[in-house]
Design an enzyme around this catalytic site. Structure first.
Site, PDB file in Angstrom:
ATOM      1  N   TYR A   1       0.831  -1.203   0.000  1.00  0.00           N
ATOM      2  CA  TYR A   1       0.000   0.000   0.000  1.00  0.00           C
ATOM      3  C   TYR A   1       0.865   1.252   0.000  1.00  0.00           C
ATOM      4  O   TYR A   1       1.704   1.448   0.876  1.00  0.00           O
ATOM      5  CB  TYR A   1      -0.945   0.008   1.192  1.00  0.00           C
ATOM      6  CG  TYR A   1      -2.088  -0.987   1.093  1.00  0.00           C
ATOM      7  CD1 TYR A   1      -2.373  -1.667  -0.093  1.00  0.00           C
ATOM      8  CD2 TYR A   1      -2.903  -1.245   2.191  1.00  0.00           C
ATOM      9  CE1 TYR A   1      -3.419  -2.577  -0.177  1.00  0.00           C
ATOM     10  CE2 TYR A   1      -3.955  -2.154   2.120  1.00  0.00           C
ATOM     11  CZ  TYR A   1      -4.207  -2.816   0.928  1.00  0.00           C
ATOM     12  OH  TYR A   1      -5.249  -3.711   0.851  1.00  0.00           O
TER      13      TYR A   1
ATOM     14  N   SER B   1     -13.409  -3.298  -0.985  1.00  0.00           N
ATOM     15  CA  SER B   1     -14.251  -2.547  -1.916  1.00  0.00           C
ATOM     16  C   SER B   1     -15.716  -2.615  -1.497  1.00  0.00           C
ATOM     17  O   SER B   1     -16.622  -2.647  -2.332  1.00  0.00           O
ATOM     18  CB  SER B   1     -14.091  -3.051  -3.357  1.00  0.00           C
ATOM     19  OG  SER B   1     -14.567  -2.111  -4.291  1.00  0.00           O
TER      20      SER B   1
ATOM     21  N   PHE C   1     -22.883   3.865  -5.230  1.00  0.00           N
ATOM     22  CA  PHE C   1     -24.287   3.878  -4.811  1.00  0.00           C
ATOM     23  C   PHE C   1     -24.589   4.919  -3.735  1.00  0.00           C
ATOM     24  O   PHE C   1     -25.736   5.049  -3.320  1.00  0.00           O
ATOM     25  CB  PHE C   1     -24.687   2.492  -4.303  1.00  0.00           C
ATOM     26  CG  PHE C   1     -24.327   1.384  -5.240  1.00  0.00           C
ATOM     27  CD1 PHE C   1     -25.025   1.204  -6.419  1.00  0.00           C
ATOM     28  CD2 PHE C   1     -23.270   0.521  -4.962  1.00  0.00           C
ATOM     29  CE1 PHE C   1     -24.692   0.191  -7.311  1.00  0.00           C
ATOM     30  CE2 PHE C   1     -22.931  -0.499  -5.831  1.00  0.00           C
ATOM     31  CZ  PHE C   1     -23.639  -0.664  -7.016  1.00  0.00           C
ATOM     32  N   THR C   2     -23.578   5.643  -3.283  1.00  0.00           N
ATOM     33  CA  THR C   2     -23.781   6.566  -2.169  1.00  0.00           C
ATOM     34  C   THR C   2     -23.732   8.038  -2.575  1.00  0.00           C
ATOM     35  O   THR C   2     -24.113   8.906  -1.792  1.00  0.00           O
ATOM     36  CB  THR C   2     -22.721   6.327  -1.070  1.00  0.00           C
ATOM     37  OG1 THR C   2     -21.405   6.437  -1.647  1.00  0.00           O
ATOM     38  CG2 THR C   2     -22.892   4.939  -0.462  1.00  0.00           C
TER      39      THR C   2
END
Length: 326
Positions: free
Chosen positions: A63, A235, A242-243
């Site tokens: 990361y 994820s 959708f938000t």
């Protein structure tokens, strides 16, 4: 075990229903060193996660090219007591292109040992509570992995072990060689990534042919439930598909509208509805929050305030899949 208790709590009693994914910490995905602003950003995100009860913090050695772990280590230096308040997990097994080869997966025993040492060094801690193998390696040898796990466990450097992105067959094959149980499997899963659920719903229907890749996950969720393996969902927020107030893909619009309607009816955030859909599953799925924005992290805490009805769950499922069930 109570239906409301995470499978992971059998091994790590303080594990929270939500996990925070540290992929967005440490700055950009390059070799540019992290700075004070990156540390402050990480601190604000972690404080927001702690506010909503998160105790599980998910890393991976890749990361932001290792900077996510390094900047998290800075938080431990700023507040040493933080380490004992959280469940710390990381992943290894993905290697970027270098002089020795292209991007590849490496679950050789030597690489696992080296990767854990590097993660501990960046994090500034002596142990990981949980180590996940990041991706299945076609060249992996279970006996070699078992030897590495045993060494790490004996040395006190890793307490528990798990996998990520592995199907039922791979988990069962690997488990046969291990002395320690695999306690978690982290999959891409949510309203935007239905394949592991679809694999069970549609395996005996012609719709399965229209679900590329779904059948590869056949039996994976059931195997994890039967063996007490925690399903973690990466994820889980589907990158805000959708938000948000609008959607990029028109196919997502029915689900987005329904998410917002249910959020209003339940008096919670849209993020809360998206995550509550995952958490309604009897596998006691643990969503991994991918956002590092404090306000959105706090909004995710609403998932703990609502339990969707069976009808609401199926309505979201149908809206997200874009067609009625067979």
């Amino acid at each position: 075990m109570s239906a409301n208790v995470l499978p992971l709590a059998k091994h790590l009693p303080s594990a929270s229903p939500l996990a925070f994914g540290c992929m967005g910490l440490g700055g950009s995905w390059n070799d540019t060193p992290w700075g004070p602003a990156d540390a402050d950003h990480a601190q604000a995100a972690v404080e927001a996660a702690l506010e909503i009860g998160v105790t599980v913090f998910d890393h991976a050695d890749i990361y932001t090219f290792g900077k996510a772990e390094s900047v998290f280590g800075e938080l431990f230096r700023r507040q040493p007591s933080l380490r004992d308040r959280i469940v710390l997990q990381s992943k290894c097994g993905i290697r970027f292109e270098d002089a020795h080869g292209p991007k590849r997966y490496d679950l050789s025993g030597a690489y696992i040992l080296d990767a854990v040492e590097a993660s501990l060094r960046r994090l500034g801690t002596e142990r990981l509570d949980l180590l996940l193998l990041h991706r299945p390696d076609p060249l992996m040898e279970p006996d070699e992995i078992a030897e590495a796990f045993s060494k790490l466990h004996t040395q006190g450097k890793v307490t528990h072990f798990g996998v990520s992105n592995m199907n039922a067959g791979q988990i069962a094959w690997l488990s046969r060689s291990l002395d320690q149980p695999l306690v978690a499997n982290q999959l891409e899963l949510g309203l935007g990534h239905l394949e592991p659920i679809e694999a069970g719903t549609c395996f005996n229907d012609r719709q399965a042919a229209a679900l590329p890749g779904a059948l590869a996950w056949g039996g994976t969720m059931e195997h994890c439930q039967a063996n007490g393996i925690q399903l973690q969902a990466w994820s889980s927020l589907a990158r805000g598909r959708f938000t948000g107030d609008t959607t990029v893909d028109p196919r997502d619009e029915p689900a987005r509208v329904l998410v917002h309607r249910l959020a209003q009816e339940h008096g919670v955030s849209p993020e809360g509805i998206v995550l509550a859909w995952l958490m309604r599953h009897p596998a006691r799925i643990q969503p991994v929050l991918g956002t590092s924005q404090p306000a959105r992290i706090r909004a995710c805490g609403d998932a703990l305030k609502v339990r969707l009805s069976r009808g609401e769950w199926y309505a979201l499922y149908e809206a997200a899949r874009g067609t009625a069930l067979p």
